[in-house]
Structure formats: structure tokens, C-alpha cells
Scaffold this motif. Sequence first.
Motif, mmCIF file in Angstrom:
data_model
loop_
_atom_site.group_PDB
_atom_site.id
_atom_site.type_symbol
_atom_site.label_atom_id
_atom_site.label_comp_id
_atom_site.label_asym_id
_atom_site.label_seq_id
_atom_site.Cartn_x
_atom_site.Cartn_y
_atom_site.Cartn_z
ATOM 1 N N ILE A 152 1.033 -23.036 79.454
ATOM 2 C CA ILE A 152 1.996 -24.170 79.194
ATOM 3 C C ILE A 152 3.435 -23.956 78.881
ATOM 4 N N ASP A 153 3.475 -22.978 77.910
ATOM 5 C CA ASP A 153 4.923 -22.753 77.509
ATOM 6 C C ASP A 153 5.486 -21.817 78.408
ATOM 7 N N ASP A 154 4.621 -21.072 79.238
ATOM 8 C CA ASP A 154 5.178 -20.082 80.272
ATOM 9 C C ASP A 154 5.772 -20.884 81.476
ATOM 10 N N LEU A 155 5.015 -22.440 81.666
ATOM 11 C CA LEU A 155 5.664 -23.150 82.704
ATOM 12 C C LEU A 155 6.718 -24.126 82.365
ATOM 13 N N LEU A 156 6.664 -24.496 80.853
ATOM 14 C CA LEU A 156 8.116 -24.955 80.406
ATOM 15 C C LEU A 156 9.114 -23.998 80.438
ATOM 16 N N SER A 157 8.840 -22.672 80.023
ATOM 17 C CA SER A 157 9.936 -21.714 80.309
ATOM 18 C C SER A 157 10.513 -21.577 81.676
ATOM 19 N N LEU A 158 9.683 -21.791 82.648
ATOM 20 C CA LEU A 158 10.025 -21.676 84.051
ATOM 21 C C LEU A 158 11.126 -23.032 84.381
ATOM 22 N N MET A 159 10.577 -23.959 83.817
ATOM 23 C CA MET A 159 11.466 -25.365 83.861
ATOM 24 C C MET A 159 12.888 -25.158 83.352
ATOM 25 N N SER A 174 -4.165 -28.506 69.279
ATOM 26 C CA SER A 174 -4.175 -27.384 68.472
ATOM 27 C C SER A 174 -3.937 -27.760 66.877
ATOM 28 N N LEU A 175 -4.705 -27.406 65.988
ATOM 29 C CA LEU A 175 -4.645 -28.131 64.855
ATOM 30 C C LEU A 175 -3.634 -27.326 63.981
ATOM 31 N N PRO A 176 -2.675 -28.394 63.352
ATOM 32 C CA PRO A 176 -1.417 -27.804 62.416
ATOM 33 C C PRO A 176 -2.063 -26.836 61.290
ATOM 34 N N SER A 177 -1.449 -25.644 61.110
ATOM 35 C CA SER A 177 -1.854 -24.920 59.875
ATOM 36 C C SER A 177 -3.197 -24.351 60.134
ATOM 37 N N TYR A 178 -3.650 -24.346 61.377
ATOM 38 C CA TYR A 178 -4.752 -23.419 61.530
ATOM 39 C C TYR A 178 -4.073 -22.467 62.620
ATOM 40 N N GLU A 179 -4.751 -21.297 62.708
ATOM 41 C CA GLU A 179 -4.304 -20.154 63.776
ATOM 42 C C GLU A 179 -3.926 -20.409 65.047
ATOM 43 N N TYR A 180 -4.354 -21.557 65.705
ATOM 44 C CA TYR A 180 -4.314 -21.986 67.053
ATOM 45 C C TYR A 180 -3.077 -22.920 67.084
ATOM 46 N N THR A 181 -2.262 -23.310 66.222
ATOM 47 C CA THR A 181 -1.388 -24.273 66.424
ATOM 48 C C THR A 181 -0.498 -23.730 67.457
ATOM 49 N N TYR A 182 0.042 -24.550 68.373
ATOM 50 C CA TYR A 182 0.931 -24.094 69.437
ATOM 51 C C TYR A 182 2.259 -24.132 69.104
ATOM 52 N N PHE A 183 2.783 -22.994 69.416
ATOM 53 C CA PHE A 183 4.219 -22.584 69.055
ATOM 54 C C PHE A 183 5.214 -22.486 70.241
ATOM 55 N N MET A 184 6.803 -22.883 70.205
ATOM 56 C CA MET A 184 7.455 -22.628 71.445
ATOM 57 C C MET A 184 7.602 -20.940 71.540
ATOM 58 N N PRO A 222 6.936 -24.283 65.699
ATOM 59 C CA PRO A 222 5.590 -25.002 66.057
ATOM 60 C C PRO A 222 6.017 -26.266 67.052
ATOM 61 N N VAL A 223 5.237 -26.651 67.830
ATOM 62 C CA VAL A 223 5.579 -27.960 68.811
ATOM 63 C C VAL A 223 5.294 -29.061 67.612
ATOM 64 N N SER A 224 6.559 -29.700 67.377
ATOM 65 C CA SER A 224 6.444 -30.845 66.602
ATOM 66 C C SER A 224 6.524 -32.039 67.125
ATOM 67 N N MET A 225 5.997 -32.899 66.346
ATOM 68 C CA MET A 225 6.167 -34.679 67.004
ATOM 69 C C MET A 225 7.711 -35.112 66.675
ATOM 70 N N ASP A 226 8.482 -34.232 65.733
ATOM 71 C CA ASP A 226 9.854 -34.905 65.812
ATOM 72 C C ASP A 226 10.525 -34.361 67.001
ATOM 73 N N PHE A 227 10.249 -33.077 67.543
ATOM 74 C CA PHE A 227 10.836 -32.608 68.587
ATOM 75 C C PHE A 227 10.461 -33.436 69.723
ATOM 76 N N LEU A 228 9.264 -33.750 69.839
ATOM 77 C CA LEU A 228 8.745 -34.343 71.175
ATOM 78 C C LEU A 228 9.285 -35.880 71.126
ATOM 79 N N ALA A 229 9.503 -36.384 69.911
ATOM 80 C CA ALA A 229 10.084 -37.863 69.883
ATOM 81 C C ALA A 229 11.424 -37.750 70.542
ATOM 82 N N SER A 230 12.172 -36.598 69.819
ATOM 83 C CA SER A 230 13.628 -36.592 70.495
ATOM 84 C C SER A 230 13.727 -36.395 72.004
ATOM 85 N N LEU A 231 12.698 -35.629 72.665
ATOM 86 C CA LEU A 231 12.742 -35.503 73.995
ATOM 87 C C LEU A 231 12.498 -36.750 74.533
ATOM 88 N N ALA A 232 11.723 -37.737 73.854
ATOM 89 C CA ALA A 232 11.171 -38.736 74.560
ATOM 90 C C ALA A 232 12.278 -39.845 74.555
#
Length: 315
Positions: free
Chosen positions: A12-19, A234-244, A203-213
Motif C-alpha cells: 500500500i505504501d509503495d502505491l502511495l509512493s507512486l501517487m 495493524s495494531l498500534p505498539s505491536y510489531e505490525y503497526t503500519y509506517f510510512m 506511523p500512519v496516525s489518525m491525526d495525519f489521516l484527519a488532516s488529509l481528510a
Amino acid sequence: MKKVLFDHDGGIDDLLSLMLLLSSPDIELIGITVTPADCYADEALRSTLKLCGLFGKTDIPVAVGDLHGINAFPAEWRAQPKMCNALPAMLRVDAKLDQLDSRPASELISSLLEEAVEPITVLMTGPCSNLNAALDDSPQAHAKIEEVVWMAGALKVRGNVAMHNHDGSAEWNVFWDPVSAKQLLSKNLPLTLVPLDATNAFPVSMDFLASLATLRSSQVADLAGQMWAATVTSLPSYEYTYFMWDVLATCCVLPLRQHMRFTDKKIDVLVSDPSAGQTTISANGTQVSVLERAEKEAVLAGIIELFDKNFVTDF
Ligand code: AGV
Ligand code: CA
């Protein structure tokens, strides 16, 4: 204008990078290649062609890699571009197959570099197998490269591989094909690494997504927000949290680089279990530039500004 060759692996972040690259007026994309690593290649190719279509950039050559790494990505992650292709804006546009170059990715990379008359920046947001093979096939391509920016590695922080045969020290893009990574380092390229040490602050944060929105009438911001929304399970504070991860690496080839600080380090790659793919700082290692820190507010604001636009092709 900086000429950029983009090798990604369909996450997903590869496709966002392409965008981001397709949105930027400051770079020219001269080719896009897909590594079948964190994706299934057919869906990632479809996502790539559809995004090019939405941005009206259907003349960029696209090729798919035929090299497969040693350690496969989890299947659930590899299916993510399929979800992206099911989003409304992506369904409304066709993937134009005449953009597809039938040669394997490594051949497209070597021929684009050989033909280049200006220095090329290579951005990699997946494993490095395609570029490594391209340089093996075409030694004269090396001299055409101004910089290789690669989202890869974990230097002083723990990695993100959680597999039964692994101690957790590696980052996935290196772990997929550690042998290619070691070979690429031995080629002494002008290499800039964007490791987890730097991306962990993004990390992909709700604050960032809210600004984008808040960009109510922007089609590009809407599609980006939908893609990012699919990562927050992906759960926060867990190793699979999604980052940018890849998005931050992409900012290194854009004017947003002005908000980033790099330092030189000597790096080596381990290739054996249980630490395969671990990147270490070592006196005998290869000198590379490493993204040390990015100013978070400025970079995130810059990303939002780039996404504040509409598609060129309207449906
Ligand atoms: O290790 C980061 C790399 C980046 O290129 N990828 C994802 C990014 O595209 C692998 C990865 C690590 N954790 C993941 C990953 C997760 N939770 N979901 C999907 N991919
Ligand atoms: Ca990736």
C-alpha cells in the motif's frame, strides 16, 4: 528536473509512493518496475497502470520482475494491491497494457540506464534484486546513476521480520533477498538508505489521516486516504503497526529532502539464519548515506500539499 526510475513491490505504501511521484511537478518518472515481493505481481501491475492512467501518465514504461527472493512475504500482505484495485476511483479507470514493456524488470532498468544522457536517481521501495541484476548485466549502467535511494534495513533498532527461522533483527526488504543486498552493497554505488531507524517516527496516525481528510474536494487525497485507512487495522505498539516506510524514502527524491538530515555510515549485510538480512554497522562495511532524521511536521504537511489535487483523467 530530476529523472527518477522507480522500483517498487506493490505494498500500500509503495502505491502511495507512486501517487506522490506522479503528483510531483519536480521529478520526471522515466520508468517503473515491480518486484513480486510484498505483492502478487499481476495485481500490483494493475494498480501501477491504473494510477498512471488516473494521472494521465500513460507513456512511462512499466515492467515486472522475474526474480524471486529467498524468504517469501506473508500471503495476506501480498494481496493488498487487490484491495486497492477494488477502490471506486481505481475501478473507474482501465489498466492500459500498451504501457507494459514485455522484458523483465532488470532488463528495462539496464536499458533505461544505458540510454540515459542525464544522471538517473533510482528509488527502490522493495527488495533490490532487480537493480542488482541490472548492474550485473550492464556494468556501464553504474556510471549513469546519480543516487540510489532505498527503503531498507534496521541499524540500531530491531527489525520487522517475525518468522520462526529468524531473530527479528532484519527489515523485510533486505530479508527477502539478503544475497542481492550484500552484492548491491559491494558495487559501491552512491547509496542512500532509509532504514526503520528513521521510519519508526512515521506511523500512519489518525491525526495525519484527519488532516488529509480536510481536503474535501481533492480526488487524489481521497484515494490516498482510503488506501491508508486500509492499513490501520495493524495494531498500534505491536510489531505490525503500519509506517510510512516507502513514502518517507520517496520524499528523499523530492524537494521535501530539505527537511531531512543524513549521515555517512559503513554498512554490512548478514546472509545466514537466524540473522539473514540484518544490516550492521561495521568498520569493514560499505560507505553509504543514511537518513538520520526527518522533520515530521514539515514532511507530513508537504505530503498533504502534494496530494491536494484532482486526477488528470476525469471519469
Ligand atoms: O519493511 C517495510 C517494507 C516497506 O517497503 N514492507 C512494507 C513497505 O512497503 C514490508 C512490511 C513490513 N511490515 C509490513 C509490511 C506490514 N505490516 N504489512 C505489509 N508490509
Ligand atoms: Ca515496499
